[in-house]
Design an enzyme around this catalytic site. Structure first.
Site, short mmCIF file in Angstrom:
data_model
loop_
_atom_site.label_atom_id
_atom_site.label_comp_id
_atom_site.label_asym_id
_atom_site.label_seq_id
_atom_site.Cartn_x
_atom_site.Cartn_y
_atom_site.Cartn_z
N ASN A 15 0.86 -1.19 0.10
CA ASN A 15 0.03 0.13 0.26
C ASN A 15 0.85 1.14 0.05
O ASN A 15 1.43 1.86 1.01
CB ASN A 15 -0.74 -0.25 1.31
N ARG A 94 -2.74 -2.20 -3.38
CA ARG A 94 -3.88 -1.08 -3.07
C ARG A 94 -3.57 -0.22 -3.71
O ARG A 94 -2.76 0.71 -3.96
CB ARG A 94 -4.03 -0.89 -1.58
N HIS A 183 -12.17 3.66 0.01
CA HIS A 183 -12.58 2.62 1.24
C HIS A 183 -13.35 1.69 0.65
O HIS A 183 -13.95 0.99 1.44
CB HIS A 183 -13.09 3.39 2.31
N ARG A 244 -8.81 17.06 6.69
CA ARG A 244 -9.56 17.03 5.51
C ARG A 244 -11.15 18.01 5.87
O ARG A 244 -11.57 17.45 6.88
CB ARG A 244 -10.01 15.98 4.58
N GLU A 389 -8.51 -4.83 5.15
CA GLU A 389 -8.46 -4.76 3.46
C GLU A 389 -7.30 -5.52 3.04
O GLU A 389 -7.26 -5.97 1.71
CB GLU A 389 -8.13 -3.26 3.57
#
Length: 404
Positions: A15, A94, A183, A244, A389
């Protein structure tokens, strides 16, 4: 969940972020981590690799300014030193943004790389890093198949009424401007696990999944498929996050440029790196720090938590429109799995959906523990489900390799 491979097979999962590389070797048969770690501060003066193997934690200091390629070379040496390469069958990557090119995971070839490159303009920081990770892994593991697993793929089942923006239609047809969501791998995984927990087929279940970490998103899942999600063209949209802003008035751009003389780069930095929990609290983007400060009486920390939870509850309630009926609200991700405070705050605002929060069950479902945190009297279940994940990526890679 994908069909589990018939025998134990190890997949190296990578990732790549803009300045980091998370890695693990996963047994695709059962999700067991053989080795896992994080290379961070890549390209800086003090990059390092931290990894865990057989219960021991080790830190490797890299030379100044070493980046992804050098980190992967060090990782290759580490894997070979422990003879872990002998059972590897694939490398799973990923990939944050697949645009409309990819509705499922794919074996990496020139066409796939071109598709990832095309979509990278929609998430430039992530896309460049993902491509860099793939090219470095191809060079270091030349004999292994490389598989790309896309965060956006799960959301490709959304209808146009959910993913189109009310903009000139040609921006979509000519430039791909639309809601994509992120996601997806996490939302997909926890939906399948929650269906097992409540003993109901995922194809017959309606869930709202809240993946809460430094990045946050909510997904409405109907019959096992994504029908709406809060992130948009980029990972900036939707909920309040660590740094964010989430959704804002688009007119803010004009105000910042004409009244405060911001340029595009400054606005991007403001919305992505200086806002969210950090911006409101003026303290930290770390939820644990903010919770501790709020309990100690820090007013802006308390306000940041309240705004975070209010916006989250409001988004969850909105997804009753496409779902109409809800079997469970799922909390996952670092915050979702560990913050009993945030879970209770959110559930308290959603009692009209038949939700409630059992205090002891909520406390018990932390630090890797899954469970139903609502009372027996609740008509809708609230569930904590740790995400995985990496296992999904390993499973997809193993299943694709099995077909070769």
């Amino acid at each position: 969940m994908p069909t589990t491979p018939s025998k134990s097979q190890h997949v190296l999962v990578l990732n790549c972020g803009s300045s980091s590389l998370k890695f693990a070797i996963i047994d695709a048969d059962n999700g067991h981590e053989i080795i896992s770690g994080l290379a961070e501060r890549l390209g800086s003066e003090n990059p390092s690799i931290k990894y865990k193997y057989q219960g021991d934690k080790t830190v490797i200091t890299l030379a100044a300014n070493q980046a992804h390629g050098e980190a992967i070379n060090t990782l290759v040496s580490l894997i070979k030193d422990h003879h872990l390469d002998e059972h590897l069958i694939a490398v799973g990557h990923r990939v944050v943004h697949g645009g409309e090119h990819f509705t499922q995971s794919a074996l990496v070839d020139e066409k796939v790389i071109a598709g990832i490159s095309d979509a990278s303009s929609l998430a430039p920081l992530h896309g460049h890093a993902n491509l860099l990770g793939i090219s470095s892994a191809q060079a270091s593991f030349a004999g292994l198949p490389q598989v790309a697993v896309f965060d956006t793929a799960f959301h490709q089942t959304m209808d146009k009424v959910a993913y189109l923006y009310a903009l000139p239609y040609k921006l979509y047809t000519e430039h791909g401007v639309r809601r994509y969501g992120m996601h997806g791998t996490s939302h997909y995984y926890v939906a399948g696990q929650t269906a097992k927990l409540i003993n109901k087929p995922v194809e017959q279940s309606n869930f709202i999944s809240a993946h809460l970490g430094n990045g946050c998103s909510v997904c409405a899942i109907k019959g096992g498929k994504s029908v709406d999600t809060s992130m948009g063209l980029t990972p900036l949209a939707g909920l309040v996050m660590g740094t964010r802003s989430g959704d804002i008035d688009p007119g803010l751009f004009n105000f910042l440029t004409t009244q405060l003389n911001y340029d595009a780069k400054q606005i991007d930095n403001l919305l992505n790196k200086e806002s969210g929990l950090l911006g409101i609290s003026e303290l930290s983007n770390d939820c644990r720090t903010i919770e501790e400060a709020a309990v100690a009486g820090h007013e802006k920390a308390a306000l940041a938590l309240d705004i975070f939870c209010y916006r989250l509850a409001k988004q969850i309630a909105a997804y009753m429109v496409p779902l109409q009926q809800l079997d469970a609200l799922i909390f996952t991700g670092g915050i979702g799995e560990n913050s009993d405070i945030i879970r209770e705050k959110v559930i308290t605002q959603l009692t009209f959906l038949g939700l409630d929060c059992d205090k002891q069950a909520n406390l018990d479902a932390r630090f890797g523990n899954e469970g139903i945190i609502s009372s027996d009297n609740a008509t809708t279940k609230a569930v904590v489900m740790p995400t995985n994940e990496e296992w999904v990526i390993a499973l997809d890679a193993a299943n694709i390799v099995k077909e070769l």
